[in-house]
Design a protein around this motif. Structure first.
Motif, PDB file in Angstrom:
ATOM      1  N   VAL A 199     -29.338  21.696  11.487  1.00 38.73           N
ATOM      2  CA  VAL A 199     -30.139  22.310  10.176  1.00 38.73           C
ATOM      3  C   VAL A 199     -29.590  23.602  11.647  1.00 38.73           C
ATOM      4  N   HIS A 200     -28.304  24.700  11.382  1.00 41.75           N
ATOM      5  CA  HIS A 200     -28.862  26.196  11.615  1.00 41.75           C
ATOM      6  C   HIS A 200     -29.026  27.816  11.616  1.00 41.75           C
ATOM      7  N   SER A 201     -29.307  27.997  12.865  1.00 35.22           N
ATOM      8  CA  SER A 201     -29.659  29.331  12.397  1.00 35.22           C
ATOM      9  C   SER A 201     -28.607  30.662  11.824  1.00 35.22           C
ATOM     10  N   GLN A 202     -29.121  31.950  11.511  1.00 30.95           N
ATOM     11  CA  GLN A 202     -28.709  33.010  10.705  1.00 30.95           C
ATOM     12  C   GLN A 202     -27.699  33.212  12.096  1.00 30.95           C
ATOM     13  N   ALA A 203     -28.859  32.847  13.479  1.00 26.14           N
ATOM     14  CA  ALA A 203     -27.585  33.457  13.959  1.00 26.14           C
ATOM     15  C   ALA A 203     -26.819  33.298  14.929  1.00 26.14           C
ATOM     16  N   ASN A 204     -26.898  31.787  14.803  1.00 28.05           N
ATOM     17  CA  ASN A 204     -25.959  30.623  15.650  1.00 28.05           C
ATOM     18  C   ASN A 204     -24.231  31.599  15.330  1.00 28.05           C
ATOM     19  N   PRO A 205     -23.702  31.427  14.032  1.00 27.95           N
ATOM     20  CA  PRO A 205     -22.353  31.474  14.230  1.00 27.95           C
ATOM     21  C   PRO A 205     -21.467  33.004  14.516  1.00 27.95           C
ATOM     22  N   TYR A 206     -22.699  33.560  14.575  1.00 29.28           N
ATOM     23  CA  TYR A 206     -22.158  35.278  15.576  1.00 29.28           C
ATOM     24  C   TYR A 206     -22.531  35.140  17.143  1.00 29.28           C
ATOM     25  N   TRP A 207     -22.832  33.499  17.603  1.00 31.14           N
ATOM     26  CA  TRP A 207     -22.709  33.975  19.132  1.00 31.14           C
ATOM     27  C   TRP A 207     -21.612  32.602  19.467  1.00 31.14           C
ATOM     28  N   THR A 208     -21.133  32.504  17.924  1.00 30.90           N
ATOM     29  CA  THR A 208     -19.864  31.979  18.451  1.00 30.90           C
ATOM     30  C   THR A 208     -18.568  32.435  18.322  1.00 30.90           C
ATOM     31  N   ILE A 209     -18.954  33.679  17.789  1.00 31.40           N
ATOM     32  CA  ILE A 209     -17.774  34.822  17.971  1.00 31.40           C
ATOM     33  C   ILE A 209     -17.838  35.735  19.128  1.00 31.40           C
ATOM     34  N   GLU A 210     -18.859  35.410  19.705  1.00 29.49           N
ATOM     35  CA  GLU A 210     -19.019  36.988  20.945  1.00 29.49           C
ATOM     36  C   GLU A 210     -18.535  36.195  21.611  1.00 29.49           C
ATOM     37  N   LEU A 211     -18.925  34.888  22.101  1.00 33.79           N
ATOM     38  CA  LEU A 211     -19.175  33.635  23.017  1.00 33.79           C
ATOM     39  C   LEU A 211     -17.464  33.052  22.802  1.00 33.79           C
ATOM     40  N   TYR A 212     -16.736  33.069  22.275  1.00 33.80           N
ATOM     41  CA  TYR A 212     -15.867  31.988  22.499  1.00 33.80           C
ATOM     42  C   TYR A 212     -14.526  32.448  21.291  1.00 33.80           C
ATOM     43  N   ALA A 213     -14.861  32.602  19.741  1.00 33.30           N
ATOM     44  CA  ALA A 213     -13.514  32.942  19.653  1.00 33.30           C
ATOM     45  C   ALA A 213     -13.047  34.535  19.840  1.00 33.30           C
TER      46      ALA A 213
END
Length: 533
Positions: A199-213
């Motif tokens: 179960v992933h949160s609403q915020a989790n994909p935001y962090w993958t953009i800002e920290l990795y992509a």
């Protein structure tokens, strides 16, 4: 933690209850790009403006169908322009999309329907027969079935995807979700036992953009992204939806299996004249591409960068790819539980044979069997601390406690930290072998075997000898038209690794068992050996 100076939207001045809806964030982030192409599939293109409108219409349609916030809707769709509409539309409405593999059996789908208790089903026409069979078997009733690109006449309660979306006015505003609210589910590949719902949160994909992509991979607005990994995988979801939309890039989607020929057609720009600048693949796929007689020459493609995950990338494959295309493969490791990559090489600093350095914003620890730290050069269990970790496994408290430990996530991988701060993959924790009292990494032996010009793929397991001692056995797939003998391969490995690591037994096979993500299923080879014994 190497914590970048990032203030997320929900922590900015204004006070009150933190609010964040990932779909709304992407729509607002790309509002100035309404005319730009967001997605292209085999049927046409979708601009950023059209995507925003259809996402809001989908949200309204799901709500009108009776779905409420935090209820689940299952996505069983091949990669196409309808996929991001369905996924983001559900999130916009505060409904939780459950993205699942399109290559499963009816029994698998029946289990997933019961486990997730999905109230609606969004499905590709090509996959509908398996889902219909699953709904008959499942002890769960689905309220609504919506079919994308039907291949046969629809029957009640089935509805056409376009008609379902287009018959509703756009939802006027996004659900007032918070950053820690459930956003979506992804199922683990389930290489042993039933898959687990992360179960992933609403915020989790935001962090993958800002920290990795953005800061590590360096994706740009002018990129065209193409992922062989499908959208229902954590890796593919980032590659072909989260990352490109996070930077305003365009995406080329492919519904069929990523065979070398299918990948080559798209790399050459044969679909809508769009040539990808960034390609996302996995080691097995790269190996197959490089061995294929139709491998396109460098001048036919527009690649500036390639990415690899799923399994560690053998150095030989990365070096040969770079020599042919002039573009590096940036190898990294992520997981369903962490959503995307947390250890990675850098586009301007690739150390082939390693998985690179920790992504800023993530802490990495290697722990021994006693739970304590291990010294550099020694294999240890990989633990990760970072903001994109899943909240839990749904309905599985035991596995949740085992994996999510006080802010740390246990990956199930073995790694070695090198003197230069890079990390080298040693294999899955349950795949490691102890030969003569010393740990042997199956991956290290496999990566050496595939350096032989006649070898396409290899998998290594431990088998007991007559005295009950563990010996290494390699299963080897030869390239078409190539011949090599057992003694030659043994000598080849002995010349490159410590003597105790060479495989005592070698068996030539036509193919290796793999998950849908291309990961070798060594446990199936162990089961086969156990049965043979």
């Amino acid at each position: 933690m190497q914590n970048p100076d990032i203030t997320p939207p929900w922590e900015r001045p204004g006070g009150g209850v933190p609010r964040f809806n990932f779909a709304q964030y992407l729509i607002e982030h790309n509002a100035s790009r309404s005319a730009k192409t967001a997605f292209v599939d085999d049927h046409g293109s979708l601009s950023y403006g059209e995507l925003a409108l259809r996402v809001r219409r989908m949200a309204a349609a799901l709500r009108t169908a009776g779905l409420r916030r935090e209820e689940r809707v299952m996505l069983v769709m091949q990669d196409c322009n309808d996929w991001p509409v369905a996924f983001l539309g559900a999130m916009y409405a505060g409904i939780v999309p459950v993205a699942v593999n399109t290559l499963l059996t009816a029994d698998d789908y029946a289990y997933l329907l019961e486990h997730s208790r999905a109230q609606a089903l969004l499905v590709s026409g090509a996959v509908l027969p398996a889902l219909n069979a699953a709904m008959v078997r499942a002890d769960h009733e689905v309220r609504q079935v919506v079919v994308s690109h039907p291949v046969a006449p629809l029957h009640a309660p089935e509805l056409d995807f376009d008609a379902f979306v287009d018959s509703h006015e756009p939802m006027p505003r996004a659900a007032a979700t918070g950053p820690d609210d459930p956003g979506f589910w992804l199922y683990s590949s389930g290489s042993t036992g039933r898959p687990k719902g992360a179960v992933h949160s609403q915020a989790n994909p935001y962090w993958t953009i800002e920290l990795y992509a953005r800061p590590v991979l360096g994706l740009r607005e002018d990129d065209v992204c193409f992922s062989a990994a499908k959208l229902f995988f954590a890796y593919g979801l980032g590659n072909a939806l989260t990352f490109p939309l996070g930077v305003g890039a365009s995406v080329l989607l492919m519904p069929e299996r990523p065979t070398p020929q299918a990948v080559f057609r798209r790399l050459r720009g044969e679909i809508a004249g769009l040539r990808p600048t960034v390609f996302f693949g996995a080691p097995t796929g790269y190996s197959g591409m490089l061995a294929h007689p139709e491998l396109p020459p460098r001048e036919q493609v527009a690649l500036r960068l390639a990415s690899s995950a799923g399994e560690a990338l053998p150095a030989d494959i990365g070096e040969r790819f770079k020599a042919h295309f002039g573009a590096d493969i940036v190898d990294g490791i992520g997981s369903t539980e962490m959503l995307h990559i947390f250890l990675s090489n850098r586009p301007d600093d690739v150390r082939y044979g390693t998985t690179g350095w920790p992504v800023p914003g993530y802490d990495i620890e290697l722990r021994g069997d006693d739970g304590g730290p291990v010294p550099d050069g020694e294999p240890g269990d990989l633990y990760i601390h970072g903001p994109s970790s899943a909240l839990m496994y749904w309905g599985n408290r035991g596995k949740s406690r085992e994996t999510f430990q006080g802010g740390w996530t246990k990956s199930g991988d073995k790694y070695v930290r090198n003197r230069d701060g890079t990390y080298t993959y040693s294999g899955r924790s349950d795949d490691m072998l102890k030969v003569s009292g010393i740990y042997v990494s199956p991956f290290e032996v496999e990566a050496t075997l595939v350096q032989h010009p006649a070898v396409l793929e290899a998998a290594v397991i431990g088998v007991p000898d007559a005295e009950g001692l563990t010996k290494t056995k390699a299963f080897v797939v030869r390239k078409d038209g190539q011949e090599v003998g057992v003694d030659e391969l043994k000598a080849f490995v002995k010349d490159r690794l410590a003597p105790y690591k060479y495989p005592r037994i070698i068996e030539f096979v036509d193919e290796l068992p793999k998950t849908a993500t291309g990961k070798i299923q060594r446990f199936k080879l162990r089961q086969r050996e156990s049965g043979a014994a």
